[in-house]
Design a protein around this motif. Structure first.
Motif, PDB file in Angstrom:
ATOM      1  N   LEU A 646     -13.692 -15.746   9.520  1.00 16.93           N
ATOM      2  CA  LEU A 646     -12.976 -16.883  10.084  1.00 16.93           C
ATOM      3  C   LEU A 646     -12.922 -18.041   9.094  1.00 16.93           C
ATOM      4  O   LEU A 646     -13.902 -18.298   8.390  1.00 16.93           O
ATOM      5  N   PRO A 647     -11.823 -18.789   9.071  1.00 13.18           N
ATOM      6  CA  PRO A 647     -11.753 -19.950   8.178  1.00 13.18           C
ATOM      7  C   PRO A 647     -12.411 -21.196   8.761  1.00 13.18           C
ATOM      8  O   PRO A 647     -12.786 -22.109   8.034  1.00 13.18           O
ATOM      9  N   GLU A 648     -12.546 -21.257  10.097  1.00 19.31           N
ATOM     10  CA  GLU A 648     -13.010 -22.494  10.737  1.00 19.31           C
ATOM     11  C   GLU A 648     -14.385 -22.968  10.278  1.00 19.31           C
ATOM     12  O   GLU A 648     -14.554 -24.172  10.012  1.00 19.31           O
ATOM     13  N   PRO A 649     -15.418 -22.107  10.205  1.00 21.34           N
ATOM     14  CA  PRO A 649     -16.730 -22.627   9.780  1.00 21.34           C
ATOM     15  C   PRO A 649     -16.689 -23.286   8.408  1.00 21.34           C
ATOM     16  O   PRO A 649     -17.225 -24.393   8.232  1.00 21.34           O
ATOM     17  N   MET A 650     -16.050 -22.642   7.455  1.00 19.46           N
ATOM     18  CA  MET A 650     -15.959 -23.195   6.105  1.00 19.46           C
ATOM     19  C   MET A 650     -15.201 -24.516   6.117  1.00 19.46           C
ATOM     20  O   MET A 650     -15.627 -25.516   5.514  1.00 19.46           O
ATOM     21  N   MET A 651     -14.068 -24.566   6.801  1.00 17.68           N
ATOM     22  CA  MET A 651     -13.235 -25.774   6.790  1.00 17.68           C
ATOM     23  C   MET A 651     -13.952 -26.949   7.441  1.00 17.68           C
ATOM     24  O   MET A 651     -13.892 -28.088   6.947  1.00 17.68           O
ATOM     25  N   LEU A 652     -14.614 -26.722   8.550  1.00 19.08           N
ATOM     26  CA  LEU A 652     -15.276 -27.818   9.250  1.00 19.08           C
ATOM     27  C   LEU A 652     -16.428 -28.399   8.445  1.00 19.08           C
ATOM     28  O   LEU A 652     -16.650 -29.615   8.443  1.00 19.08           O
ATOM     29  N   LEU A 653     -17.197 -27.542   7.753  1.00 16.53           N
ATOM     30  CA  LEU A 653     -18.286 -28.067   6.922  1.00 16.53           C
ATOM     31  C   LEU A 653     -17.733 -28.916   5.787  1.00 16.53           C
ATOM     32  O   LEU A 653     -18.291 -29.966   5.449  1.00 16.53           O
ATOM     33  N   HIS A 654     -16.606 -28.498   5.187  1.00 16.40           N
ATOM     34  CA  HIS A 654     -15.999 -29.281   4.114  1.00 16.40           C
ATOM     35  C   HIS A 654     -15.397 -30.576   4.657  1.00 16.40           C
ATOM     36  O   HIS A 654     -15.492 -31.638   4.008  1.00 16.40           O
ATOM     37  N   LEU A 655     -14.763 -30.505   5.823  1.00 15.95           N
ATOM     38  CA  LEU A 655     -14.220 -31.720   6.426  1.00 15.95           C
ATOM     39  C   LEU A 655     -15.339 -32.705   6.759  1.00 15.95           C
ATOM     40  O   LEU A 655     -15.227 -33.922   6.503  1.00 15.95           O
ATOM     41  N   HIS A 656     -16.403 -32.215   7.356  1.00 19.03           N
ATOM     42  CA  HIS A 656     -17.526 -33.089   7.704  1.00 19.03           C
ATOM     43  C   HIS A 656     -18.101 -33.739   6.458  1.00 19.03           C
ATOM     44  O   HIS A 656     -18.365 -34.962   6.446  1.00 19.03           O
ATOM     45  N   ASN A 657     -18.275 -32.982   5.400  1.00 21.57           N
ATOM     46  CA  ASN A 657     -18.801 -33.560   4.162  1.00 21.57           C
ATOM     47  C   ASN A 657     -17.876 -34.649   3.622  1.00 21.57           C
ATOM     48  O   ASN A 657     -18.326 -35.722   3.211  1.00 21.57           O
ATOM     49  N   MET A 658     -16.561 -34.392   3.641  1.00 21.19           N
ATOM     50  CA  MET A 658     -15.604 -35.387   3.150  1.00 21.19           C
ATOM     51  C   MET A 658     -15.672 -36.662   3.986  1.00 21.19           C
ATOM     52  O   MET A 658     -15.674 -37.784   3.442  1.00 21.19           O
ATOM     53  N   LEU A 659     -15.736 -36.528   5.302  1.00 27.81           N
ATOM     54  CA  LEU A 659     -15.768 -37.690   6.180  1.00 27.81           C
ATOM     55  C   LEU A 659     -17.038 -38.512   5.971  1.00 27.81           C
ATOM     56  O   LEU A 659     -17.012 -39.752   6.080  1.00 27.81           O
ATOM     57  N   VAL A 660     -18.145 -37.831   5.677  1.00 28.28           N
ATOM     58  CA  VAL A 660     -19.391 -38.542   5.383  1.00 28.28           C
ATOM     59  C   VAL A 660     -19.290 -39.247   4.038  1.00 28.28           C
ATOM     60  O   VAL A 660     -19.622 -40.433   3.899  1.00 28.28           O
ATOM     61  N   GLN A 661     -18.813 -38.509   3.027  1.00 32.84           N
ATOM     62  CA  GLN A 661     -18.727 -39.086   1.680  1.00 32.84           C
ATOM     63  C   GLN A 661     -17.765 -40.273   1.644  1.00 32.84           C
ATOM     64  O   GLN A 661     -18.004 -41.250   0.921  1.00 32.84           O
ATOM     65  N   GLU A 662     -16.695 -40.225   2.429  1.00 34.50           N
ATOM     66  CA  GLU A 662     -15.685 -41.291   2.401  1.00 34.50           C
ATOM     67  C   GLU A 662     -15.984 -42.411   3.394  1.00 34.50           C
ATOM     68  O   GLU A 662     -15.201 -43.346   3.528  1.00 34.50           O
ATOM     69  N   GLY A 663     -17.103 -42.297   4.104  1.00 29.28           N
ATOM     70  CA  GLY A 663     -17.520 -43.381   4.979  1.00 29.28           C
ATOM     71  C   GLY A 663     -16.939 -43.366   6.364  1.00 29.28           C
ATOM     72  O   GLY A 663     -17.177 -44.293   7.157  1.00 29.28           O
TER      73      GLY A 663
END
Length: 1007
Positions: A646-663
């Motif tokens: 599934l693509p969802e687990p990978m995508m969500l972890l990357h999205l979450h990391n981006m949202l944290v890094q970008e504040g």
């Protein structure tokens, strides 16, 4: 070379090391003599040549030792330590056998003891010839510790040889020395090579006796160099050739040590099941430790008995150690409670008790198994005979063990054992039996392959005990009267004993070496039921919404359907649905309960139907523990497989990391932060979350899919695997390849020594142990010691651990081992128990005082723990994996996946309301392949274009509500094992002096 923690195997290994060094050393001397101006000739005038045999006689050992001692000024301390270790092992065994015949003299044993004493005297004579009389153990770092188990033992021995003989010069001037050398060499070649076929040890009380023919003249070696004739000869081939009495003694040593190991591990597992019942330890932890202990016994027996073909059955082992008469053997063995006075190295006896032979040597369990098989064979209908029925009918699970006599308890346990075995075989054989009765097929029961890898293995009938069930079924289904005793091996009996103990211990009854039967109040039913943890895992009644795995199957199937409709492909999740459906049915029908409880056509009802038709599970904590362990393991590898597809687990972890890094998210969401910590390499390139170029990091992971040739090869192997464990091995995945501790242990056959360094998690207790076992190398330039580069040490350094820390870690482990039994560091009541005749022992297994001095005399590293200690260490890693700090096996992948889908659906719904341009492009305007990957399109667009509205919506969905990791585990909570290190939760004796001794003692078992 794997570590050797078994006493007899350690003795055998040490002997091989010793003989290798002596043979190679003598050959070096002979070659040096031959290269001198006046070569020495043999008795026939031909030049004497190096030895070509890896086996030498006892007389040959003495001759070689004298010859070597004559030409070497200083024998390496390591070699003398080896010699002392071998002598101590034989002396301890001799003393034990003398004690055995003290009360009941036996001519055969007395004759063997006399032969044994001659062998010990020969060892001592050889030891003295090499300078052992004046040798004192020291802590010199000049020589490596060959007794520390490494992969490089032979290389280290060769290094010793090279150091001693690289520039060897023999001083040869007097003619008398030449004549002496000639006599020595003649004697060596006369004594060393008198090989003969080894007779086998006798079965039971007596064995065949044969006399060895004496050689009429010295044998001459083949005309080729020893480097050729001995090249490639394995280290274990270097041995002492013995006569029949010597071989029988070796077999007795092996049998004796195997029984000690069974007793020690059984006692340890009783303590573990007490923790399950009284202290809430997860039963899957106990199941995993039980699997490891059984594998230890099996491995020890197979390695011990490789030299004794056809003498590996439990029957032969018992007949040997009891001399064929159990009643006569009662009284031969005693247990002593030992303690150390503060500051003293000499143990003192405090209490003595005669060993209950039938109980401690597992004879009750063996007879119950044998009687069951004999009775089942008579009809092969799955129903007991009338005679057996009279004995085992109406077993009462509520029988008050506290008010029963010893004989009543044993009868109650025997009735349970045989009834439970009937249910086990009936369930396991049900598919074949029904094929014969309902479909008219003609399967011949005695010819069916009942093994877990046989043709019927595709039908799940049991979790956790397939191999044992298949073995017992294969015995029970033989023709009436078939003698199966030679097929029952020690680990089979040990496993049955552990199965039965799991019930009796959790009912308050255990067996103590000093106090015999110990019976306490059973735990209250609200705290413990055998199915307690299995029910949490499955949650059949859906009492904890969003936790049990069975409910997750149904919910995820619906979400897969909805996702297929979104992407216009209703077959999008066909493979996942098929796999999930299979697991769903298996868990529903064969874990914790089975179809058997509801009745199977043509199969006899459960033997426990009068109280609980599900008695196979309800009355077996062991089955529940091992079954749950396998259930957790399969849930893990199937969950990793789904996430990899599934693509969802990978995508969500990357999205979450981006949202944290970008504040956009101030504080990481617990679930995603924990997943990022537990599976860093699975989600991010090199395991490092990106701080910029988020789309490229995601693209890098996607581009790596299927790129490894090694993984492609692994996939080809997996498709032909014999069972589901091999087919779903995480190694075949593109991204999610991390293995849990349970997966690693099963893959290694529950043998921790077979776990490759690449699979060892770090940090972990096993990782720490591997660091302590790494070789310490002296730098030829600086003269400083450094740690050998291994997979583990490299990873430790990459995580910031210095070599100094690694050295300190090894010292810490040594101190831990050396202080295990010091009276000033462990309460006096937590002492070792030792078996008669005293506190002598096989070397290096338990006592850190006597033999460790010899083992450390050579310097270097020596961290060598007994099997029981290794179980205690691995318990920390297993508990961490199942219910502790790093609970990979506790993660409910299915519910986590449903949450992932929920997040995406909420994001899509909110962006659709706002008609966000990124959503429009991804979901309405996408063309080509991206039209079927709408969520991937949205994720990449969000990362590339950083649309504020889109990212704010995503951040809000991630944090409202915030999801914690503990919401997605099977249990109500996890236990932080690190907080308990140093504390022993098992019930312990309060006062040895008062006689209030509990059922568990620290082990240092010596008979």
């Amino acid at each position: 070379m794997a570590p050797t923690r078994n006493s007899y195997l350690a003795y055998k290994r040490d002997t091989s090391y010793l003989i290798y060094w002596i043979v190679q050393t003598s050959n070096s001397i002979i070659k040096s003599l031959a290269a001198s101006d006046s070569p020495v000739n043999g008795i026939d005038g031909a030049p004497m040549v190096p030895l070509t045999s890896a086996g030498i006689t006892v007389a040959g050992l003495v001759s070689l030792s004298k010859f070597v001692g004559k030409h070497i000024d200083s024998v390496p301390s390591t070699i003398l330590a080896l010699f002392q270790s071998v002598i101590e092992a034989r002396t301890a065994t001799h003393a034990a056998f003398q004690q055995m015949t003290a009360r009941t003299p036996d001519p055969d044993v007395e004759k063997s003891n006399a032969s044994h004493m001659r062998f010990i005297n020969a060892l001592k004579e050889s030891f003295d010839a090499l300078g052992g009389r004046n040798w004192k153990p020291n802590s010199s770092p000049d020589e490596p510790d060959l007794l520390a188990n490494t992969e490089h033992v032979k290389e280290e021995l060769d290094r010793l040889l090279a150091n001693k003989f690289g520039a060897l010069e023999i001083q040869r001037s007097p003619e008398a020395d030449e004549a002496s050398d000639q006599e020595d060499l003649q004697e060596i070649h006369s004594n060393v090579s008198r090989q003969r076929k080894q007779p086998k040890p006798g079965k039971g009380k007596k064995g065949k006796k044969g006399k060895a023919k004496k050689s009429s003249k010295p044998k001459t070696a083949p005309a080729k160099e020893d480097s050729e004739s001995l090249e490639g000869v394995p280290l274990e081939s270097y041995r002492i050739i013995q006569d029949q009495d010597g071989i029988v003694t070796d077999y007795l040593m092996a049998v004796y040590d195997l029984i000690k190991e069974c007793m020690t591990l059984r006692n340890y597992l009783q303590g573990i099941w007490r923790e399950v019942a009284y202290d809430g330890l997860n039963s899957a932890v106990a199941g995993a430790l039980s699997n490891m202990a059984i594998a230890m016994v099996q491995r020890s027996a197979s390695e011990m008995f490789v030299d004794f073909p056809d003498h590996d059955s439990y029957e032969t082992v018992m007949n040997t150690i009891t001399r064929g008469n159990v009643e006569k053997a009662q009284g031969m063995f005693h247990v002593f409670l030992m303690f150390f006075e503060p500051g003293s190295d000499t143990p003192q006896r405090k209490e003595k008790q005669e060993v209950d032979i039938k109980e401690q040597f597992l004879i009750h369990a063996y007879m119950d198994l044998l009687d069951f098989v004999t009775d089942f064979q008579k009809t092969r209908t799955g129903k007991p005979t009338k005679r057996m029925l009279e004995e085992i009918r109406n077993w009462d699970p509520n029988f008050d063990l506290r008010h029963a006599t010893k004989e009543e308890r044993i009868r109650w346990r025997r009735s349970y054992t045989i009834n439970w075995l009937y249910d086990l075989v009936n369930v396991f054989s049900s598919i074949v039996v029904q094929r014969n009765t309902l479909r008219g097929e003609k399967h011949v029961f005695e010819k069916v392959d009942w093994s877990p890898t046989g043709p019927w293995a595709q039908h799940r009938r049991l979790f956790g005990l397939n191999e044992f069930a298949g073995f017992v079924t294969s015995l029970a289904m033989q023709k009436p009267g078939t003698d199966v005793r030679n097929r029952i091996l020690p680990h089979h009996v040990f496993q049955l004993q552990c199965i039965v103990d799991s019930l009796t211990v959790t009912r308050g009854w255990s067996h103590h070496l000093l106090k015999g039967h110990v019976v306490v109040a059973p735990p209250p039913s609200y705290r413990f039921r055998p199915r307690r943890d299995v029910d949490l895992f499955l949650d059949r009644e859906v009492t904890r919404d969003g936790r049990g795995i069975l409910q997750a199957f149904d919910v995820l199937e619906q979400l897969f359907e909805r996702d297929g409709a979104l992407h216009g492909d209703m077959r999008r999740h066909a493979a996942n649905n098929e796999m999930l459906e299979g697991f769903h049915l298996d868990y529903m029908n064969w874990l914790g309960e089975s179809k058997y409880m509801h009745g199977l056509n043509t199969i006899p009802p459960s033997r426990f139907s009068h109280t609980n038709a599900n008695g196979l599970w309800e009355y077996s904590p062991f089955l529940c523990g091992t079954g749950l362990e396998e259930g957790l393991e399969l849930a893990y590898i199937s969950g990793m497989t789904i996430w990899d597809r599934l693509p969802e687990p990978m995508m969500l972890l990357h999205l979450h990391n981006m949202l944290v890094q970008e504040g956009y998210i101030e504080k990481p969401v617990g679930l995603f932060a924990t997943l990022q910590e537990l599976f860093p390499e699975c989600f991010f390139p090199d395991g490092k979350p990106p701080v910029a170029n988020y789309d490229k990091a995601l693209q890098t992971m996607v581009d790596n899919r299927g790129s490894s040739r090694e993984r492609q090869q692994v996939r080809r192997v997996a498709t032909s695997a014999a069972d589901i464990h091999g087919i779903l091995n995480p190694k075949v995945n593109d991204f999610f390849r991390k293995k849990s501790t349970l997966v690693i242990l099963r893959e290694a056959g529950w043998n921790i020594d077979r776990i490759p360094d690449a699979d060892v998690s770090f940090p972990s207790v096993l990782g720490m142990l591997r660091i302590t076992q790494a070789k310490h190398i002296t730098d030829p330039v600086t003269g400083k010691k450094r740690i050998e580069e291994t997979e583990i040490t490299k990873r430790a350094k990459a995580m910031g651990m210095s070599e100094e820390n690694m050295f300190n870690m090894a010292k810490t482990m040594e101190v831990l081992q050396a202080t295990k039994m010091k009276a000033n560091e462990i309460p006096a009541e937590r002492v070792a128990h030792a078996m008669a005749p005293g506190y002598s022992r096989f070397p290096g297994r338990c006592d850190p005082r006597s033999t460790r001095k010899a083992r450390m005399a050579a310097g270097g590293e020596c961290v060598d723990f007994a099997d029981r200690d290794m179980l205690d260490f691995m318990k920390l890693d297993i508990q961490s994996d199942i219910s502790g700090e790093r609970p990979l096996s506790a993660l409910n992948f299915l519910w986590t996946t449903t949450y992932f889908y929920t997040i995406f659906m909420r994001i899509e719904e909110e962006l659709e309301k706002k008609r966000n341009p990124l959503w429009v492009r991804a979901y309405k305007e996408a063309r080509g392949p991206l039209a079927k990957q709408k969520r991937l399109s949205l994720t990449l667009l969000a990362m590339i274009e950083q649309d504020k509205e889109c990212l704010e919506v995503m951040a809000d969905i991630f944090t409202n509500p915030r999801a914690g990791f503990l919401q997605f585990i099977y249990w109500d909570d996890i236990e932080f094992v690190a907080e308990k290190v140093g504390q022993d939760p098992r019930p312990r004796p309060r006062s040895a002096a008062s006689g209030d001794v509990g059922p568990d003692l620290d082990q240092c078992l010596v008979m």
